[in-house]
Design an enzyme around this catalytic site. Structure first.
Site, PDB file in Angstrom:
ATOM      1  N   GLY A  46       0.834  -1.189   0.000  1.00  0.00           N
ATOM      2  CA  GLY A  46       0.000   0.000   0.000  1.00  0.00           C
ATOM      3  C   GLY A  46       0.872   1.243   0.000  1.00  0.00           C
ATOM      4  N   GLN A  51       3.127  10.077   1.381  1.00  0.00           N
ATOM      5  CA  GLN A  51       4.414   9.376   1.409  1.00  0.00           C
ATOM      6  C   GLN A  51       5.286   9.724   0.208  1.00  0.00           C
ATOM      7  OE1 GLN A  51       2.461   5.314   2.177  1.00  0.00           O
ATOM      8  NE2 GLN A  51       4.417   5.156   3.236  1.00  0.00           N
ATOM      9  N   CYS A 108       6.048  -0.052   7.397  1.00  0.00           N
ATOM     10  CA  CYS A 108       5.659   1.088   6.576  1.00  0.00           C
ATOM     11  C   CYS A 108       6.855   1.472   5.712  1.00  0.00           C
ATOM     12  CB  CYS A 108       5.274   2.255   7.494  1.00  0.00           C
ATOM     13  SG  CYS A 108       4.794   3.730   6.599  1.00  0.00           S
ATOM     14  N   LEU A 109       6.586   1.743   4.442  1.00  0.00           N
ATOM     15  CA  LEU A 109       7.689   2.122   3.542  1.00  0.00           C
ATOM     16  C   LEU A 109       8.354   3.409   4.005  1.00  0.00           C
ATOM     17  CD1 LEU A 109       6.039   1.304   0.082  1.00  0.00           C
ATOM     18  CD2 LEU A 109       7.779  -0.026   1.289  1.00  0.00           C
ATOM     19  N   HIS A 150      -4.354   1.408   7.482  1.00  0.00           N
ATOM     20  CA  HIS A 150      -3.001   1.987   7.567  1.00  0.00           C
ATOM     21  C   HIS A 150      -2.852   3.146   6.577  1.00  0.00           C
ATOM     22  CE1 HIS A 150       1.568   1.387   7.895  1.00  0.00           C
ATOM     23  NE2 HIS A 150       1.448   2.160   6.839  1.00  0.00           N
ATOM     24  N   GLU A 151      -3.315   2.933   5.337  1.00  0.00           N
ATOM     25  CA  GLU A 151      -3.149   3.974   4.310  1.00  0.00           C
ATOM     26  C   GLU A 151      -4.060   5.176   4.568  1.00  0.00           C
ATOM     27  OE1 GLU A 151      -0.563   3.619   2.661  1.00  0.00           O
ATOM     28  OE2 GLU A 151      -0.322   1.492   3.050  1.00  0.00           O
ATOM     29  N   HIS A 154      -2.520   7.369   6.973  1.00  0.00           N
ATOM     30  CA  HIS A 154      -1.479   8.215   6.377  1.00  0.00           C
ATOM     31  C   HIS A 154      -2.038   9.556   5.887  1.00  0.00           C
ATOM     32  CE1 HIS A 154       2.420   6.264   6.268  1.00  0.00           C
ATOM     33  NE2 HIS A 154       1.937   5.143   5.764  1.00  0.00           N
TER      34      HIS A 154
END
Ligand code: NI
Length: 189
Positions: A46, A51, A108-109, A150-151, A154
């Site tokens: 995701g 991000q 997380c990226l 999660h996204e 963000h």
């Protein structure tokens, strides 16, 4: 397909509450394309617009497992290109229903190298718009529900570490900040 640079903690953009998309134009379609490419390349399941430095309410996700092959003679594992059949693109996503609880490991990226168990809703219904501006509703559970929560966090400036108990959060933040740097200030739920 230009890949986008993924911002990492403690970049302050990750803490911005993102603006709703008001018009789907060529720039937005390009953003969606580039976000998907960047997510697959990472690889991740995701990615949210902040991000990659864009403070708009846009996310992409794809939890379909990628096929791997072993490359002989080095026996190196190679991830095959995604088939994109389960790519989700969501504009202005909102959780309209949620139920149950589940604990699962998240990373997380934008916080590379760190994972933790996070408590989330087990099942969610998410509404938003697709790239054609058509309303869509996604009813899901388990991993996809976790990824979408999660996204969507963000785009509200919330990171998975904020979802941990205070003790766990402080311990993990100390470790993260040793490697990635310290945040000036951060959101606490
Ligand atoms: Ni993330």
């Amino acid at each position: 397909m230009p890949l986008l640079r993924i911002l990492t903690y403690p970049d302050p953009t990750l803490r911005k509450k993102c603006e709703p998309v008001e018009e789907i134009d060529d720039d937005l379609l390009e953003l969606l394309d580039n976000m998907a490419d960047t997510m697959y390349e990472a690889p991740g399941v995701g990615l949210a617009a902040p991000q990659v430095g864009i403070t708009k309410r846009v996310i992409v996700a794809d939890i379909k497992p990628r096929e791997r092959i072993l490359d002989s003679p080095e026996d190196e594992e190679i991830l095959l290109p995604p088939d994109r059949s389960e790519l989700i693109e969501l504009i202005n996503p909102e959780i309209v229903f949620s139920e149950g609880e589940a604990i699962g490991e998240e990373g997380c990226l934008s916080i590379p190298g760190f994972v933790s168990d996070v408590k989330r809703k087990y099942e969610v219904v998410v509404e938003g718009y697709d790239r054609d501006g058509e309303p869509i509703q996604i009813e899901c559970e388990d991993l996809l529900a976790r990824v979408l929560q999660h996204e969507i966090d963000h785009i509200d400036g919330i990171l998975f570490i904020d979802r941990l108990s205070r003790l766990k959060r402080e311990l993990l933040k100390k470790k993260i900040e040793k490697v990635l740097g310290k945040e000036e200030k951060y959101a606490v739920l």
